[in-house]
Scaffold this motif. Structure first.
Motif, PDB file in Angstrom:
ATOM      1  N   ALA A  25       0.760  -1.058  -0.075  1.00 48.96           N
ATOM      2  CA  ALA A  25      -0.067  -0.013  -0.090  1.00 48.96           C
ATOM      3  C   ALA A  25       0.870   1.297   0.008  1.00 48.96           C
ATOM      4  O   ALA A  25       0.438   2.212  -0.750  1.00 48.96           O
ATOM      5  CB  ALA A  25      -1.010   0.077   1.354  1.00 48.96           C
ATOM      6  N   GLY A  26       1.835   1.079   0.842  1.00 46.06           N
ATOM      7  CA  GLY A  26       2.915   2.554   0.928  1.00 46.06           C
ATOM      8  C   GLY A  26       3.264   2.643  -0.689  1.00 46.06           C
ATOM      9  O   GLY A  26       3.530   3.834  -1.157  1.00 46.06           O
ATOM     10  N   SER A  27       3.776   1.623  -1.283  1.00 48.98           N
ATOM     11  CA  SER A  27       4.306   1.734  -2.421  1.00 48.98           C
ATOM     12  C   SER A  27       3.310   2.271  -3.466  1.00 48.98           C
ATOM     13  O   SER A  27       3.608   3.445  -4.206  1.00 48.98           O
ATOM     14  CB  SER A  27       4.851   0.431  -3.139  1.00 48.98           C
ATOM     15  N   ARG A  28       1.947   1.942  -3.426  1.00 52.94           N
ATOM     16  CA  ARG A  28       1.030   2.308  -4.327  1.00 52.94           C
ATOM     17  C   ARG A  28       0.514   3.679  -4.080  1.00 52.94           C
ATOM     18  O   ARG A  28       0.392   4.470  -5.035  1.00 52.94           O
ATOM     19  CB  ARG A  28      -0.155   1.516  -4.003  1.00 52.94           C
ATOM     20  N   ASP A  29       0.991   4.149  -2.649  1.00 47.11           N
ATOM     21  CA  ASP A  29       0.640   5.642  -2.169  1.00 47.11           C
ATOM     22  C   ASP A  29       1.623   6.607  -2.757  1.00 47.11           C
ATOM     23  O   ASP A  29       1.485   7.617  -2.566  1.00 47.11           O
ATOM     24  CB  ASP A  29       0.288   5.477  -0.719  1.00 47.11           C
ATOM     25  N   SER A  30       3.049   5.899  -2.834  1.00 41.82           N
ATOM     26  CA  SER A  30       4.103   6.743  -3.319  1.00 41.82           C
ATOM     27  C   SER A  30       4.184   6.972  -4.818  1.00 41.82           C
ATOM     28  O   SER A  30       4.844   7.872  -5.226  1.00 41.82           O
ATOM     29  CB  SER A  30       5.292   6.189  -2.758  1.00 41.82           C
ATOM     30  N   ILE A  31       3.759   6.143  -5.498  1.00 39.57           N
ATOM     31  CA  ILE A  31       3.691   6.457  -7.049  1.00 39.57           C
ATOM     32  C   ILE A  31       2.329   5.710  -7.836  1.00 39.57           C
ATOM     33  O   ILE A  31       1.862   4.955  -7.299  1.00 39.57           O
ATOM     34  CB  ILE A  31       5.017   5.486  -7.494  1.00 39.57           C
ATOM     35  N   ARG A  32       2.165   6.509  -8.752  1.00 38.26           N
ATOM     36  CA  ARG A  32       0.686   6.109  -9.888  1.00 38.26           C
ATOM     37  C   ARG A  32       0.891   6.513 -10.943  1.00 38.26           C
ATOM     38  O   ARG A  32       1.976   7.219 -11.273  1.00 38.26           O
ATOM     39  CB  ARG A  32      -0.365   6.739  -8.908  1.00 38.26           C
ATOM     40  N   LEU A  33       0.005   5.967 -11.803  1.00 35.47           N
ATOM     41  CA  LEU A  33       0.457   6.235 -13.109  1.00 35.47           C
ATOM     42  C   LEU A  33      -0.995   7.024 -13.751  1.00 35.47           C
ATOM     43  O   LEU A  33      -2.182   6.642 -13.160  1.00 35.47           O
ATOM     44  CB  LEU A  33       0.383   5.007 -13.969  1.00 35.47           C
ATOM     45  N   HIS A  34      -0.890   7.817 -14.466  1.00 37.19           N
ATOM     46  CA  HIS A  34      -2.207   8.911 -14.993  1.00 37.19           C
ATOM     47  C   HIS A  34      -2.221   8.993 -16.508  1.00 37.19           C
ATOM     48  O   HIS A  34      -1.333   8.957 -17.278  1.00 37.19           O
ATOM     49  CB  HIS A  34      -1.943  10.186 -14.291  1.00 37.19           C
ATOM     50  N   GLY A  35      -3.260   8.713 -17.045  1.00 34.60           N
ATOM     51  CA  GLY A  35      -3.718   9.023 -18.468  1.00 34.60           C
ATOM     52  C   GLY A  35      -3.634   7.914 -19.394  1.00 34.60           C
ATOM     53  O   GLY A  35      -3.947   8.088 -20.443  1.00 34.60           O
ATOM     54  N   GLY A  36      -3.483   6.626 -18.787  1.00 39.04           N
ATOM     55  CA  GLY A  36      -3.381   5.524 -19.775  1.00 39.04           C
ATOM     56  C   GLY A  36      -4.702   4.825 -19.921  1.00 39.04           C
ATOM     57  O   GLY A  36      -5.605   5.147 -19.275  1.00 39.04           O
ATOM     58  N   ALA A  37      -4.763   3.807 -20.637  1.00 36.02           N
ATOM     59  CA  ALA A  37      -6.120   3.019 -21.035  1.00 36.02           C
ATOM     60  C   ALA A  37      -6.371   2.093 -20.067  1.00 36.02           C
ATOM     61  O   ALA A  37      -7.637   1.462 -20.072  1.00 36.02           O
ATOM     62  CB  ALA A  37      -6.018   2.486 -22.318  1.00 36.02           C
ATOM     63  N   SER A  38      -5.182   1.755 -19.040  1.00 37.22           N
ATOM     64  CA  SER A  38      -5.352   0.764 -18.013  1.00 37.22           C
ATOM     65  C   SER A  38      -4.645   1.218 -16.874  1.00 37.22           C
ATOM     66  O   SER A  38      -3.974   2.005 -17.016  1.00 37.22           O
ATOM     67  CB  SER A  38      -4.598  -0.710 -18.454  1.00 37.22           C
ATOM     68  N   ASP A  39      -4.543   0.437 -15.823  1.00 35.26           N
ATOM     69  CA  ASP A  39      -3.695   0.694 -14.495  1.00 35.26           C
ATOM     70  C   ASP A  39      -2.260   0.651 -14.792  1.00 35.26           C
ATOM     71  O   ASP A  39      -1.512   0.738 -13.776  1.00 35.26           O
ATOM     72  CB  ASP A  39      -4.333   0.216 -13.447  1.00 35.26           C
TER      73      ASP A  39
END
Length: 328
Positions: A25-39
């Motif tokens: 969860a900490g990793s997911r909360d520290s980096i993310r992707l934006h604007g793509g057709a999937s996660d």
């Protein structure tokens, strides 16, 4: 006694699960992707003290993308540098686009974390890589595409090979670390897709190349004293783009003969995929230059000696033979 042991084991198991979940969860909360057709694809954003910031794409490569995918938990498939042309569209994979988080692409400089990331591909988090936090100009934001299957990459390679040769742009880069001049060769290529009007970029490394290719690549990277081919361990999540790179009769890299892979896999395994660039003249190179210098001096001396002999040679007068006067 047995009950106490069981309670201790149970508490340890719960603690392990809780720590593992916290790390993910900490990793997911520290980096993310934006604007793509999937996660699994999009522009990279990192959480810096509660503020989501973008990454500038200057010097961004597939090794940086690989670290991002690993940090997000996408360990399967290939990692690629992402742009809008590399979206998983209908010819790759049918997905439902996820709504992007609120973020302005025209972010101010304060919302750019840094650029010139230099990951070696083994790090577990992007911000643990070396990078430059000072950003005076940002041509665009960095993105990644994770979990690309061999089949999907094969479709991209077919699209690339079938595209017009005039639309292709191929480069060779050697990410080096700790001031060394040794590294694996990555080859990012971009082209206009047959399926849409977007320019697509794909990146991979090399299965095998010859000695001349190493010298030309080193010269292109600024090492003008030559180089040699070497083998470094292959990175599983980076596809193999080039099967063979042959430059034996080439003067420049664009003149080399390139044979591409079909699906990112080396049929005969990886042989010479990296280069070691020389930072000083090697004995063989220095000897060749010395031989040419000595040969040039000897030629000049021989030429000067010949001219001197010609100038010093006495002229002989042509005297008619006496018999010629008697006949006349």
């Amino acid at each position: 006694m047995a009950l106490k042991v069981w309670n201790s084991v149970l508490r340890s198991g719960l603690l392990f699960v809780l720590c593992t979940y916290t790390l993910i969860a900490g990793s997911r909360d520290s980096i993310r992707l934006h604007g793509g057709a999937s996660d699994k694809e999009g522009l990279v954003q990192v959480n810096v003290r509660g503020v989501w910031k973008a990454i500038c794409r200057t010097e961004w490569d597939a090794l940086d993308a690989l670290v991002v995918c690993r940090e997000l938990g996408f360990d399967d498939g290939y990692a690629q540098v992402w742009n809008e042309g590399l979206q998983r569209q209908s010819y790759l994979l049918t997905v439902t686009p996820t709504p992007p988080p609120p973020f302005s692409i025209e972010a101010e400089r304060s919302l750019i974390e840094g650029n010139e990331f230099a990951c070696n591909g083994t790090e577990n988090s992007l911000l643990s890589c070396k990078y430059n936090k000072t950003t005076y100009y940002c041509p665009g934001h960095a993105g990644v595409a994770c979990g690309i299957t061999t089949k999907e990459f094969g479709i991209l390679m077919d699209d690339f090979i079938q595209s017009r040769r005039s639309s292709r742009l191929q480069r060779y880069t050697v990410p080096t670390f700790s001031g060394t001049s040794t590294g694996r060769v990555l080859s990012p290529v971009s082209y206009y897709s047959r399926y849409n009007a977007d320019r697509v970029q794909i990146t991979g490394d090399i299965c095998n190349m010859d000695k001349r290719a190493a010298m030309l690549i080193c010269d292109y990277q600024g090492y003008h004293k030559g180089g040699k081919v070497i083998q470094l361990p292959s990175i599983p999540n980076i596809p193999k783009l080039i099967h063979t790179l042959t430059c034996i009769d080439a003067t420049f890299l664009p003149s080399c003969d390139v044979v591409y892979t079909k699906d990112g896999v080396c049929p005969a395994g990886v042989q010479y995929n990296s280069v070691e660039c020389y930072t000083k003249l090697q004995p063989s190179v220095f000897g060749s230059l010395a031989f040419l210098g000595v040969a040039s001096i000897l030629i000049l001396i021989a030429g000067a000696f010949g001219v001197s002999r010609i100038l010093r040679k006495p002229k002989t007068l042509s005297v008619p033979h006496p018999e010629c006067h008697e006949h006349s």
